[in-house]
Design a protein around this motif. Structure first.
Motif, PDB file in Angstrom:
ATOM      1  N   GLU A   3       0.829  -1.198   0.000  1.00 36.69           N
ATOM      2  CA  GLU A   3       0.000   0.000   0.000  1.00 36.69           C
ATOM      3  C   GLU A   3       0.871   1.260   0.000  1.00 36.69           C
ATOM      4  O   GLU A   3       0.571   2.238  -0.685  1.00 36.69           O
ATOM      5  N   LYS A   5       3.900   1.504  -1.186  1.00 33.69           N
ATOM      6  CA  LYS A   5       4.525   1.593  -2.505  1.00 33.69           C
ATOM      7  C   LYS A   5       3.536   2.164  -3.516  1.00 33.69           C
ATOM      8  O   LYS A   5       3.891   2.994  -4.347  1.00 33.69           O
ATOM      9  N   HIS A   6       2.319   1.706  -3.434  1.00 33.93           N
ATOM     10  CA  HIS A   6       1.277   2.194  -4.338  1.00 33.93           C
ATOM     11  C   HIS A   6       1.038   3.687  -4.125  1.00 33.93           C
ATOM     12  O   HIS A   6       0.896   4.450  -5.072  1.00 33.93           O
ATOM     13  N   ARG A   7       1.008   4.107  -2.862  1.00 39.89           N
ATOM     14  CA  ARG A   7       0.813   5.515  -2.534  1.00 39.89           C
ATOM     15  C   ARG A   7       1.959   6.363  -3.062  1.00 39.89           C
ATOM     16  O   ARG A   7       1.756   7.440  -3.620  1.00 39.89           O
ATOM     17  N   THR A  10       1.647   6.677  -6.788  1.00 38.77           N
ATOM     18  CA  THR A  10       0.569   7.612  -7.130  1.00 38.77           C
ATOM     19  C   THR A  10       1.035   9.052  -6.942  1.00 38.77           C
ATOM     20  O   THR A  10       0.796   9.905  -7.807  1.00 38.77           O
TER      21      THR A  10
END
Length: 107
Positions: A3, A5-7, A10
């Motif tokens: 999560e 890493k995804h943030r 983004t």
């Protein structure tokens, strides 16, 4: 972890996109944000004024109700003062006779 890493990815994409905006695009989006803020402030201001006016209106309506009650009380007092039995009683005390034709009512 995934999560986070995804943030980060983004945020990186958003930062890259913002860096590639032209001056015209930045001005356009800035004006949209500014317009939104102005509208929000305007709405809050108008709602505040509306509540103030409603409060004043309630106060005026209350004053009107009080005055109407005073008027009704005054009318009742006038009716009590000009009732025939009272006038006849006053006339007899003074040795007079009651002549209804001589009685007038002011409106």
């Amino acid at each position: 972890m995934l999560e986070d890493k995804h943030r980060e990815l983004t945020m990186q994409v958003i930062e890259d996109k913002i860096k590639t905006f032209t001056r015209v695009e930045k001005a356009f989006y800035g004006s949209i944000v500014l317009s939104g803020l102005i509208l929000a402030i305007g709405i809050v201001f108008l709602q505040t004024k509306l509540l103030q006016v409603q409060s004043e209106m309630a106060s005026v309506n209350q004053e009107i109700s009080v005055k109407l009650l005073e008027i009704e009380d005054a009318k009742q007092a006038v009716n009590d003062l000009v009732r025939n039995a009272r006038l006849l009683e006053i006339a007899k005390k003074e040795g007079l006779t009651l002549n209804n034709d001589n009685i007038g009512v002011a409106e």
